[in-house]
Design a protein around this motif. Structure first.
Motif, short mmCIF file in Angstrom:
data_model
loop_
_atom_site.label_atom_id
_atom_site.label_comp_id
_atom_site.label_asym_id
_atom_site.label_seq_id
_atom_site.Cartn_x
_atom_site.Cartn_y
_atom_site.Cartn_z
N UNK A 242 53.25 64.02 53.02
CA UNK A 242 54.70 64.09 53.14
C UNK A 242 55.22 63.51 54.45
N UNK A 243 54.63 63.89 55.57
CA UNK A 243 55.09 63.38 56.87
C UNK A 243 54.89 61.88 56.97
N UNK A 244 53.75 61.41 56.52
CA UNK A 244 53.47 59.97 56.58
C UNK A 244 54.42 59.20 55.66
N UNK A 245 54.72 59.75 54.50
CA UNK A 245 55.70 59.11 53.61
C UNK A 245 57.05 58.97 54.29
N UNK A 246 57.45 60.00 55.01
CA UNK A 246 58.72 59.97 55.75
C UNK A 246 58.68 58.90 56.84
N UNK A 247 57.55 58.79 57.53
CA UNK A 247 57.41 57.78 58.59
C UNK A 247 57.43 56.37 58.01
N UNK A 248 56.79 56.16 56.87
CA UNK A 248 56.80 54.85 56.21
C UNK A 248 58.24 54.48 55.82
N UNK A 249 58.95 55.44 55.23
CA UNK A 249 60.34 55.19 54.83
C UNK A 249 61.20 54.86 56.04
N UNK B 28 45.69 77.00 63.38
CA UNK B 28 46.74 75.99 63.55
C UNK B 28 48.11 76.62 63.70
N UNK B 29 48.40 77.66 62.91
CA UNK B 29 49.72 78.29 62.98
C UNK B 29 49.99 78.91 64.34
N UNK B 30 48.95 79.34 65.03
CA UNK B 30 49.13 79.95 66.35
C UNK B 30 49.20 78.90 67.46
N UNK B 31 48.77 77.69 67.18
CA UNK B 31 48.71 76.66 68.21
C UNK B 31 49.98 75.82 68.30
N UNK C 56 56.54 71.32 66.02
CA UNK C 56 56.24 70.39 64.92
C UNK C 56 57.44 69.47 64.69
N UNK C 57 58.65 70.03 64.69
CA UNK C 57 59.85 69.24 64.51
C UNK C 57 60.01 68.23 65.64
N UNK C 58 59.76 68.68 66.87
CA UNK C 58 59.87 67.79 68.04
C UNK C 58 58.82 66.68 67.98
N UNK C 59 57.59 67.00 67.58
CA UNK C 59 56.54 65.99 67.47
C UNK C 59 56.87 64.97 66.40
N UNK C 60 57.42 65.43 65.27
CA UNK C 60 57.81 64.51 64.20
C UNK C 60 58.89 63.54 64.69
N UNK C 61 59.88 64.06 65.42
CA UNK C 61 60.95 63.21 65.96
C UNK C 61 60.39 62.23 66.99
N UNK C 62 59.49 62.70 67.83
CA UNK C 62 58.87 61.84 68.84
C UNK C 62 58.11 60.69 68.17
N UNK C 63 57.44 60.99 67.06
CA UNK C 63 56.68 59.94 66.39
C UNK C 63 57.61 58.86 65.83
#
Length: 121
Positions: A99-106, A62-65, A71-78
């Motif tokens: 953590x990411x889902x909690x941020x999206x819910x908020x 995963x770290x190489x992919x 990751x930051x761009x995908x989070x913002x896009x979501x």
């Protein structure tokens, strides 16, 4: 073409009401559950927006992919996908919310987008 030269006459098109738009959120470890929710909602006539990349931290490579910048761009896009949605569906088997889902819910709640859960826990 119409006799008056118009290509499109909106009054001739019976456009149905816009379907509900649902944004799926949740841990990418639940890819199968998210795909099932996407399928079920789509068959129910819902427009679905969802994660487009399903890399998980436990994947060996995963770290190489994906880079931190990606990751930051995908989070913002979501978050922009949440902006498009009428509501958010959190896919959270066993009640798990990371953590990411909690941020999206908020974010959804802060912008007034209703949030529901497939496992209210």
């Amino acid at each position: 073409m119409h006799t008056d030269g118009r290509l499109f006459d909106p009054e001739e098109c019976a456009v149905p009401d816009r379907p509900e738009i649902v944004c799926i959120c949740g841990s990418t470890r639940f890819v199968d559950e998210m795909l099932a929710a996407n399928r079920d909602l789509t068959f129910a006539g819902v427009i679905v927006v969802a994660p487009g990349v399903f890399l998980r931290a436990e994947d060996d490579d995963a770290d190489r992919l994906i880079t931190d910048e990606q990751k930051t761009a995908l989070d913002a896009l979501h978050l922009r996908k949440i902006d498009l949605a009428d509501r958010v569906l959190v896919v959270n088997p066993g009640g798990y919310i990371g953590e990411s889902t909690s941020r999206e819910i908020a974010y959804a709640r802060a912008t007034g987008t209703p949030v529901s859960f497939n496992d209210p826990g």
